[in-house]
Design a protein around this motif. Structure first.
Motif, PDB file in Angstrom:
ATOM      1  N   HIS A  12       0.858  -1.188   0.000  1.00  0.00           N
ATOM      2  CA  HIS A  12       0.000   0.000   0.000  1.00  0.00           C
ATOM      3  C   HIS A  12       0.890   1.233   0.000  1.00  0.00           C
ATOM      4  O   HIS A  12       1.631   1.476   0.958  1.00  0.00           O
ATOM      5  CB  HIS A  12      -0.925  -0.019   1.218  1.00  0.00           C
ATOM      6  N   LEU A  50      -5.727  -8.170   6.823  1.00  0.00           N
ATOM      7  CA  LEU A  50      -5.827  -6.711   6.881  1.00  0.00           C
ATOM      8  C   LEU A  50      -6.986  -6.265   7.756  1.00  0.00           C
ATOM      9  O   LEU A  50      -6.903  -5.228   8.416  1.00  0.00           O
ATOM     10  CB  LEU A  50      -5.914  -6.120   5.485  1.00  0.00           C
ATOM     11  N   ASP A  51      -8.035  -7.058   7.789  1.00  0.00           N
ATOM     12  CA  ASP A  51      -9.128  -6.772   8.725  1.00  0.00           C
ATOM     13  C   ASP A  51      -8.628  -6.911  10.161  1.00  0.00           C
ATOM     14  O   ASP A  51      -8.882  -6.056  11.007  1.00  0.00           O
ATOM     15  CB  ASP A  51     -10.299  -7.717   8.459  1.00  0.00           C
ATOM     16  N   LEU A  54      -5.277  -4.161  10.632  1.00  0.00           N
ATOM     17  CA  LEU A  54      -5.411  -2.721  10.379  1.00  0.00           C
ATOM     18  C   LEU A  54      -6.857  -2.237  10.353  1.00  0.00           C
ATOM     19  O   LEU A  54      -7.109  -1.063  10.079  1.00  0.00           O
ATOM     20  CB  LEU A  54      -4.729  -2.365   9.054  1.00  0.00           C
ATOM     21  N   VAL A  56      -9.239  -2.626   8.237  1.00  0.00           N
ATOM     22  CA  VAL A  56      -9.740  -2.158   6.949  1.00  0.00           C
ATOM     23  C   VAL A  56     -10.327  -3.328   6.168  1.00  0.00           C
ATOM     24  O   VAL A  56      -9.952  -4.485   6.374  1.00  0.00           O
ATOM     25  CB  VAL A  56      -8.652  -1.454   6.103  1.00  0.00           C
ATOM     26  N   ALA A  57     -11.259  -2.995   5.272  1.00  0.00           N
ATOM     27  CA  ALA A  57     -11.875  -3.999   4.408  1.00  0.00           C
ATOM     28  C   ALA A  57     -11.237  -3.901   3.024  1.00  0.00           C
ATOM     29  O   ALA A  57     -11.182  -2.819   2.440  1.00  0.00           O
ATOM     30  CB  ALA A  57     -13.374  -3.766   4.310  1.00  0.00           C
ATOM     31  N   VAL A  58     -10.761  -5.007   2.525  1.00  0.00           N
ATOM     32  CA  VAL A  58     -10.155  -5.075   1.192  1.00  0.00           C
ATOM     33  C   VAL A  58     -11.194  -5.591   0.209  1.00  0.00           C
ATOM     34  O   VAL A  58     -11.910  -6.551   0.509  1.00  0.00           O
ATOM     35  CB  VAL A  58      -8.920  -6.010   1.213  1.00  0.00           C
ATOM     36  N   HIS A  91      -8.854  -0.622  -0.513  1.00  0.00           N
ATOM     37  CA  HIS A  91      -9.445  -0.862   0.809  1.00  0.00           C
ATOM     38  C   HIS A  91     -10.417   0.251   1.174  1.00  0.00           C
ATOM     39  O   HIS A  91     -10.368   1.335   0.597  1.00  0.00           O
ATOM     40  CB  HIS A  91      -8.353  -0.951   1.879  1.00  0.00           C
ATOM     41  N   THR A  92     -11.285  -0.052   2.116  1.00  0.00           N
ATOM     42  CA  THR A  92     -12.144   0.957   2.720  1.00  0.00           C
ATOM     43  C   THR A  92     -11.904   0.917   4.220  1.00  0.00           C
ATOM     44  O   THR A  92     -11.541  -0.123   4.774  1.00  0.00           O
ATOM     45  CB  THR A  92     -13.639   0.719   2.426  1.00  0.00           C
ATOM     46  N   GLY A  93     -12.107   2.060   4.843  1.00  0.00           N
ATOM     47  CA  GLY A  93     -11.883   2.165   6.274  1.00  0.00           C
ATOM     48  C   GLY A  93     -10.590   2.904   6.565  1.00  0.00           C
ATOM     49  O   GLY A  93      -9.752   3.099   5.689  1.00  0.00           O
ATOM     50  N   ARG A  94     -10.467   3.323   7.802  1.00  0.00           N
ATOM     51  CA  ARG A  94      -9.294   4.061   8.264  1.00  0.00           C
ATOM     52  C   ARG A  94      -8.262   3.079   8.799  1.00  0.00           C
ATOM     53  O   ARG A  94      -8.598   2.184   9.572  1.00  0.00           O
ATOM     54  CB  ARG A  94      -9.725   5.028   9.372  1.00  0.00           C
ATOM     55  N   LEU A  95      -7.011   3.232   8.393  1.00  0.00           N
ATOM     56  CA  LEU A  95      -5.929   2.363   8.848  1.00  0.00           C
ATOM     57  C   LEU A  95      -5.694   2.596  10.341  1.00  0.00           C
ATOM     58  O   LEU A  95      -5.311   3.687  10.750  1.00  0.00           O
ATOM     59  CB  LEU A  95      -4.643   2.659   8.076  1.00  0.00           C
TER      60      LEU A  95
END
Length: 133
Positions: A12, A50-51, A54, A56-58, A91-95
């Motif tokens: 990323h 990643l969920d 971090l 986040v949704a990939v 991805h969506t969401g804040r790291l």
């Protein structure tokens, strides 16, 4: 003991910097990701890790293979190798550091001393491709 640690990692980049994460109690940073669970594909592993790490949704359909890299495992003298299969993905969401992740950072190719041997290969690859400062 296995001769190879097989891991999936997320590439990323933002503003020509690479996202890395550091586990609690560790000094080195690593690319986000991890080992697959039985029956998981590379992309399923990426999504789950990643969920977990971090929060986040990939989007699985956006996953693109960047490369596969191998190097000796850190702090090992028995020849154990790490194979890192790397993907980009939207991805969506804040790291947010989650679970075992204590800290995230953005690094450049000059930060090789902060990461593992296999991650240094990824840094070099991204730098040579003119994607990373």
């Amino acid at each position: 003991m296995a001769d190879l640690i097989d891991k999936i990692a997320w590439i990323h980049l933002e503003e020509r910097r690479l996202l890395v994460a550091r586990n609690a109690g560790r000094e080195r940073f690593y690319l986000p990701g991890g080992k697959r669970e039985p029956g998981e594909s590379d992309v399923q592993t990426l999504v789950r890790e990643l969920d977990e790490e971090l929060a986040v949704a990939v989007e699985p359909s956006t996953a693109m293979h960047v490369g596969t890299f191998e190097a000796p495992a850190d702090a090992r003298t028995d020849g154990l190798l790490v194979r890192l299969t790397c993907y980009t993905a939207v991805h969506t969401g804040r790291l947010v550091p989650s679970r075992e992740i204590e800290e995230i950072a953005w690094i450049t190719a000059g930060d090789g001393d902060r990461v593992s041997a296999v991650d240094r290969l990824v840094l070099a690859h991204l730098h040579e491709a003119d994607l990373l400062d």
